[in-house]
Design a protein around this motif. Structure first.
Motif, PDB file in Angstrom:
ATOM      1  N   HIS A   1      25.016  20.273  22.100  1.00 29.26           N
ATOM      2  CA  HIS A   1      25.613  21.605  22.240  1.00 29.26           C
ATOM      3  C   HIS A   1      25.550  22.368  20.909  1.00 29.26           C
ATOM      4  CE1 HIS A   1      28.287  24.918  23.142  1.00 29.26           C
ATOM      5  NE2 HIS A   1      28.898  24.630  22.006  1.00 29.26           N
ATOM      6  N   ASP A   2      25.991  21.716  19.852  1.00 29.19           N
ATOM      7  CA  ASP A   2      26.124  22.433  18.578  1.00 29.19           C
ATOM      8  C   ASP A   2      24.776  22.816  17.971  1.00 29.19           C
ATOM      9  OD1 ASP A   2      28.868  22.721  18.425  1.00 29.19           O
ATOM     10  OD2 ASP A   2      29.177  20.793  17.441  1.00 29.19           O
TER      11      ASP A   2
ATOM     12  N   HIS B   1      23.737  26.340  19.389  1.00 27.59           N
ATOM     13  CA  HIS B   1      24.157  27.348  18.408  1.00 27.59           C
ATOM     14  C   HIS B   1      23.117  27.664  17.335  1.00 27.59           C
ATOM     15  CE1 HIS B   1      28.398  28.011  19.461  1.00 27.59           C
ATOM     16  NE2 HIS B   1      28.452  26.723  19.788  1.00 27.59           N
TER      17      HIS B   1
ATOM     18  N   GLU C   1      29.670  31.905  22.681  1.00 25.53           N
ATOM     19  CA  GLU C   1      29.528  30.813  23.648  1.00 25.53           C
ATOM     20  C   GLU C   1      28.921  31.254  24.984  1.00 25.53           C
ATOM     21  OE1 GLU C   1      29.759  27.735  22.984  1.00 25.53           O
ATOM     22  OE2 GLU C   1      31.089  27.577  21.241  1.00 25.53           O
TER      23      GLU C   1
HETATM   24 FE    FE Z   1      30.095  25.904  20.853  1.00 24.01          FE
END
Ligand code: FE
Ligand code: PHE
Length: 289
Positions: A129-130, A134, A175
């Motif tokens: 996820h990170d 991102h 997000e």
């Molecule tokens: Fe996040």
């Protein structure tokens, strides 16, 4: 994003700023394989769904099929492009620690990866996820500035006691944000691009509302942490997001929000710019349950 729990400081083994070594050499082949599986699923789904800055970032950082990326390697390219870096943290970090990293162009990333039986959902942000979600956007100069400004804004919001309102801005942009383009809506939010099912739901499902981004409106709208969103907010450009947030003093907004009621999550207001008026069928049927 962030959480409390170690109010007195970092956990054993972490530095005072809560960072740890990524320990890249210690990942097992099974852990690298989880990355590869997730990477391949998303990389084949996202062209035509994720926005161009995200897809360009994914290429530029070469987050390809060889397994969990080494942060040292990513950081060479990321430093060169926008001056950002990724730092490893043991999990969620306290708000002030999180904001201090962002304000200094460091993105705190989970070092662990989900297990093979958790491919589709887990509560705590992991390295997939990170980093996959991102970090590609941090290669875009405008988004890079937005994230740093958000870190400074977070420090300010803490002082005003209005972090819950600012957190909604993070949620509905960083997000779960959507971007309007000449070829249709595209995803830029990390929570969407790192999820197979939500990358489809956010763009294609008739259930959620898709509404034009309005700063104060977003800060009045609660969000779901446990299921697909019931509303997504659409920005016309990354630059407009940067301008709307950095050219506005949030202090008067925070004081107005002291007395303004929240907007119910599925509500469409008369002043909303409506891209999709959702049926809310997914949530009405009980969502993930
Ligand atoms: Fe996040
Ligand atoms: N302009 C905001 C403030 O006055 C700071 C901010 C910038 C917050 C960008 C979020 C994103 O607090």
């Amino acid at each position: 994003m962030s959480a409390d729990g170690f109010a007195n400081g970092p956990p054993p083994g972490a530095r005072p700023d809560w960072t740890i070594d990524q320990g890249w050499d210690s990942y097992s082949q099974a852990e690298h394989d989880v990355w590869i599986t997730l990477y391949e699923r998303q990389a084949s789904l996202l062209p035509g769904r994720a926005c161009d800055p995200f897809l360009r970032g994914l290429e530029a950082l070469d987050l390809h099929r060889t397994g969990i990326p080494d942060f040292n390697r990513i950081n060479e390219e990321l430093q060169r492009l926008t001056g950002w870096s990724v730092v490893a943290v043991p999990g969620l970090v306290p708000d002030e620690v999180f904001f201090d990293h962002l304000a200094n162009r460091r993105f705190p990333a989970g070092q662990f990866i989900r297990r093979a039986d958790q491919l589709d959902y887990l509560q705590e942000p992991d390295v997939f996820h990170d980093v996959f979600g991102h970090v590609p956007m941090l290669t875009d100069p405008v988004f890079a500035d937005y994230m740093q400004a958000y870190g400074k804004g977070g420090q300010r919001a803490l002082g005003y006691g209005h972090l819950h309102n600012l957190a909604r801005l993070y949620w509905y942009t960083v997000e779960f944000g959507l971007l309007q383009t000449p070829r249709g809506l595209r995803i830029y939010g990390a929570g969407i691009v790192s999820s197979l099912a939500e990358s489809i739901f956010a763009l294609d499902d008739p259930s959620p509302n898709r509404l034009g981004f309005d700063l104060e409106r977003v800060m009045r709208t609660p969000y779901r942490i446990d299921d697909f969103q019931q509303v997504y907010f659409v920005i016309p450009s990354l630059q407009s997001l940067l301008d709307a947030t950095t050219q506005t003093d949030f202090a008067p907004i925070y004081s107005r929000l002291e007395t303004a009621a929240d907007v119910p999550i599925a509500e469409v207001l008369s002043q909303d710019q409506v891209f999709t008026r959702g049926t809310q069928a997914y949530a009405a049927a009980g969502g993930r349950l």
